[in-house]
Design a protein around this motif. Structure first.
Motif, PDB file in Angstrom:
ATOM      1  N   GLU A   1       0.804  -1.195  -0.005  1.00 38.86           N
ATOM      2  CA  GLU A   1       0.061   0.035  -0.141  1.00 38.86           C
ATOM      3  C   GLU A   1       0.750   1.262  -0.076  1.00 38.86           C
ATOM      4  OE1 GLU A   1      -2.997  -0.770  -0.462  1.00 38.86           O
ATOM      5  OE2 GLU A   1      -2.466  -2.934  -0.093  1.00 38.86           O
ATOM      6  N   ALA A   2       2.131   1.125   0.388  1.00 40.22           N
ATOM      7  CA  ALA A   2       2.799   2.400   0.555  1.00 40.22           C
ATOM      8  C   ALA A   2       3.387   3.164  -0.685  1.00 40.22           C
ATOM      9  CB  ALA A   2       3.997   1.852   1.596  1.00 40.22           C
ATOM     10  N   GLY A   3       3.461   2.268  -1.736  1.00 42.28           N
ATOM     11  CA  GLY A   3       3.892   2.822  -2.713  1.00 42.28           C
ATOM     12  C   GLY A   3       5.425   3.093  -2.855  1.00 42.28           C
ATOM     13  N   ALA A   4       6.010   4.033  -3.490  1.00 38.77           N
ATOM     14  CA  ALA A   4       7.312   4.416  -3.585  1.00 38.77           C
ATOM     15  C   ALA A   4       7.865   4.929  -2.307  1.00 38.77           C
ATOM     16  CB  ALA A   4       7.691   5.376  -4.594  1.00 38.77           C
ATOM     17  N   SER A   5       6.946   5.512  -1.358  1.00 33.06           N
ATOM     18  CA  SER A   5       7.238   5.874  -0.066  1.00 33.06           C
ATOM     19  C   SER A   5       7.902   4.894   0.665  1.00 33.06           C
ATOM     20  CB  SER A   5       6.223   6.539   0.642  1.00 33.06           C
ATOM     21  OG  SER A   5       4.954   5.717   0.786  1.00 33.06           O
TER      22      SER A   5
ATOM     23  N   GLY B   1      18.518  -0.250 -13.437  1.00 33.67           N
ATOM     24  CA  GLY B   1      17.230   0.540 -14.018  1.00 33.67           C
ATOM     25  C   GLY B   1      15.961  -0.122 -13.526  1.00 33.67           C
ATOM     26  N   PHE B   2      15.047   0.608 -13.308  1.00 30.05           N
ATOM     27  CA  PHE B   2      13.580   0.294 -12.821  1.00 30.05           C
ATOM     28  C   PHE B   2      12.482   0.737 -13.682  1.00 30.05           C
ATOM     29  CE2 PHE B   2      15.167   4.206 -10.687  1.00 30.05           C
ATOM     30  CZ  PHE B   2      13.967   4.979 -10.633  1.00 30.05           C
ATOM     31  N   THR B   3      11.481   0.372 -13.490  1.00 28.32           N
ATOM     32  CA  THR B   3      10.260   0.854 -14.381  1.00 28.32           C
ATOM     33  C   THR B   3       9.523   1.252 -13.138  1.00 28.32           C
ATOM     34  OG1 THR B   3      10.702  -0.956 -15.985  1.00 28.32           O
ATOM     35  CG2 THR B   3       8.258   0.073 -15.704  1.00 28.32           C
ATOM     36  N   ARG B   4       8.899   2.699 -13.260  1.00 31.44           N
ATOM     37  CA  ARG B   4       8.035   3.183 -12.290  1.00 31.44           C
ATOM     38  C   ARG B   4       6.860   2.627 -11.748  1.00 31.44           C
ATOM     39  NH1 ARG B   4      11.030   7.457 -11.501  1.00 31.44           N
ATOM     40  NH2 ARG B   4      12.075   8.467 -13.321  1.00 31.44           N
ATOM     41  N   GLY B   5       6.369   1.994 -12.678  1.00 34.42           N
ATOM     42  CA  GLY B   5       5.139   1.090 -12.321  1.00 34.42           C
ATOM     43  C   GLY B   5       5.185  -0.352 -11.736  1.00 34.42           C
TER      44      GLY B   5
ATOM     45  N   GLU C   1      18.621  11.164 -15.119  1.00 37.15           N
ATOM     46  CA  GLU C   1      19.347  11.435 -13.898  1.00 37.15           C
ATOM     47  C   GLU C   1      20.199  10.308 -13.635  1.00 37.15           C
ATOM     48  OE1 GLU C   1      17.225  13.748 -10.613  1.00 37.15           O
ATOM     49  OE2 GLU C   1      15.617  12.472 -11.554  1.00 37.15           O
ATOM     50  N   VAL C   2      21.307  10.335 -13.054  1.00 40.84           N
ATOM     51  CA  VAL C   2      22.162   8.883 -12.749  1.00 40.84           C
ATOM     52  C   VAL C   2      22.390   9.396 -10.916  1.00 40.84           C
ATOM     53  CG1 VAL C   2      24.313   7.823 -12.907  1.00 40.84           C
ATOM     54  CG2 VAL C   2      23.194   8.875 -14.803  1.00 40.84           C
TER      55      VAL C   2
ATOM     56  N   SER D   1      14.065   8.730  -3.333  1.00 45.64           N
ATOM     57  CA  SER D   1      13.568   9.977  -3.793  1.00 45.64           C
ATOM     58  C   SER D   1      13.578  10.104  -5.292  1.00 45.64           C
ATOM     59  CB  SER D   1      14.634  10.976  -3.339  1.00 45.64           C
ATOM     60  OG  SER D   1      15.995  10.653  -3.915  1.00 45.64           O
ATOM     61  N   VAL D   2      13.868   9.255  -6.158  1.00 47.82           N
ATOM     62  CA  VAL D   2      13.648   9.324  -7.658  1.00 47.82           C
ATOM     63  C   VAL D   2      12.869   8.407  -8.211  1.00 47.82           C
ATOM     64  CG1 VAL D   2      15.931  10.678  -8.025  1.00 47.82           C
ATOM     65  CG2 VAL D   2      15.886   8.145  -7.911  1.00 47.82           C
ATOM     66  N   PHE D   3      12.271   7.365  -7.340  1.00 52.87           N
ATOM     67  CA  PHE D   3      11.304   6.262  -8.058  1.00 52.87           C
ATOM     68  C   PHE D   3      10.060   6.916  -8.324  1.00 52.87           C
ATOM     69  CE2 PHE D   3       9.253   2.226  -8.208  1.00 52.87           C
ATOM     70  CZ  PHE D   3      10.280   1.261  -8.370  1.00 52.87           C
TER      71      PHE D   3
END
Ligand SMILES: NC(=O)c1ccc[n+]([C@@H]2O[C@H](COP(=O)([O-])OP(=O)(O)OC[C@H]3O[C@@H](n4cnc5c(N)ncnc54)[C@H](OP(=O)(O)O)[C@@H]3O)[C@@H](O)[C@H]2O)c1
Length: 314
Positions: A10-14, A39-43, A278-279, A287-289
């Motif tokens: 439930e927390a998502g990226a946080s 690398g990652f995918t935001r979803g 961004e790298v 903080s960037v996800f």
């Protein structure tokens, strides 16, 4: 070793946190990779495999990230085709701990050798985007020279690679995106740009292949653009629409060592340029996800700097 983990759906990226985890176990046919860039995918926090293993059992805390470039640190029993100390890049498995970590264990078939002069940061931007674009356009879409393809989200990670591959094969490319994406899409070689915020999609004309990464209402309106015998391919979600006289395909990207090797060659000789944004460091990942408008290019997490030695487990 240090890794980014998630525990709470439930927390998502946080809910992402930098955590200390044990060095991963190399099962049969596995490779443990010292990850240099990921690398990652935001979803991906919405994907079932982020939370459960192949048998559907809870596997939290889990490590996200499905793209990696690094150096082989260890081979599991029976692993063939790769060797310790070799530079590699590729996909992390969907239902196991991923690449946002100092080390990750993946199936050897997910990886391809990385040439010595190719930067890990650029290579980590390619596995999911490159394979998805290739498989979508050519395996599922059957795109050929002289045909017209419409590529949604053409300035994004998958879309930007798809535009370049489609141009190289000699297709006419209609690219779409937001107003700010026009310059990027045309710069990559698209013939036409449709601004989804300002232009009418329906005026784009008919196409042989429609490649979608957005889904929803934009995908629904796209089916009518596909000419008879053509194909609508989407990676966003299983489509609820279908071209009147054509196919609709949803697929999930597959590992493919031979294709990754081919994509690495294109990278090397300049035919393919992933857009790296961004790298950041592993600690900066939380903080960037999160999804955010206006982020240009794929965010890469750099875990080992170029000046470090490419050593095995410490
Ligand atoms: N099935 C599979 O195997 C597979 C593989 C790879 C990716 N995917 C999925 O494909 C999708 C795209 O991945 P990606 O890595 O390419 O993402 P990305 O880098 O964020 O690219 C998506 C692009 O589409 C644009 N876009 C999204 N919604 C839009 C809208 N309503 N109007 C105009 N432009 C819009 C985005 O612009 P903004 O950034 O401005 O929103 C961005 O330029 C994700 O949902 C991902 O999960 C699936």
């Amino acid at each position: 070793m240090q890794a980014i983990t998630v525990r709470d759906r439930e927390a998502g990226a946080s809910g992402l946190a930098l955590t200390e985890l044990p060095y991963p176990h190399a099962a049969g046919n596995d490779v443990v990779v010292r990850v240099h860039a990921a690398g990652f995918t935001r979803g991906e926090l919405a994907w079932p495999g982020t939370w459960t293993d192949r048998a559907g059992r809870d596997r939290t805390p889990s490590v996200p990230g499905h793209e990696l470039s690094g150096v082989v640190a260890e081979l599991g029993y029976g692993t063939t085709g790769l060797t310790v100390g070799q530079r590699v890049f590729g996909l992390a498995d969907w239902t196991r701990d991923g690449s946002l970590a100092e080390y990750t264990a993946v199936e050897a078939r997910n990886l391809a050798p990385l040439p010595s002069d190719t930067d890990h940061t650029v290579a980590a931007a390619l596995p999911v985007s490159g394979l998805t674009a290739w498989q979508g356009l050519f395996d599922h879409g059957r795109l050929t020279a002289g045909q017209t393809v419409l590529i949604h989200g053409a300035a994004g990670s998958v879309g930007s690679i798809a535009v370049q591959l489609a141009r190289e094969v000699g297709a006419r490319v209609v690219a779409t995106g937001r107003s700010a994406d026009r310059g990027i899409a045309l710069g990559l070689g698209a013939d036409v740009f449709v601004d989804l915020d300002a232009d009418r999609l329906e005026d784009a004309g008919s196409v042989d292949v429609l490649f979608d990464v957005i889904g929803g209402e934009i995908l629904d309106r796209s089916a009518a653009l596909v000419r008879a015998g053509g194909t609508l391919v989407t990676v966003a979600a299983p489509p609820t629409v279908k071209p009147e006289d054509g196919r609709a395909v949803f697929f999930v990207v597959e590992p493919d060592r031979a294709r990754l090797t081919d994509l690495a060659q294109r990278l090397r000789d300049g035919r393919l340029k992933p857009i790296v944004g961004e790298v950041r460091s592993l600690a900066e990942t939380p903080s960037v996800f999160a999804p955010g408008r206006g982020r240009s290019g794929k965010t890469i997490i750099r875990i080992v700097s170029d000046s470090s030695t490419e050593a095995g487990p410490q």
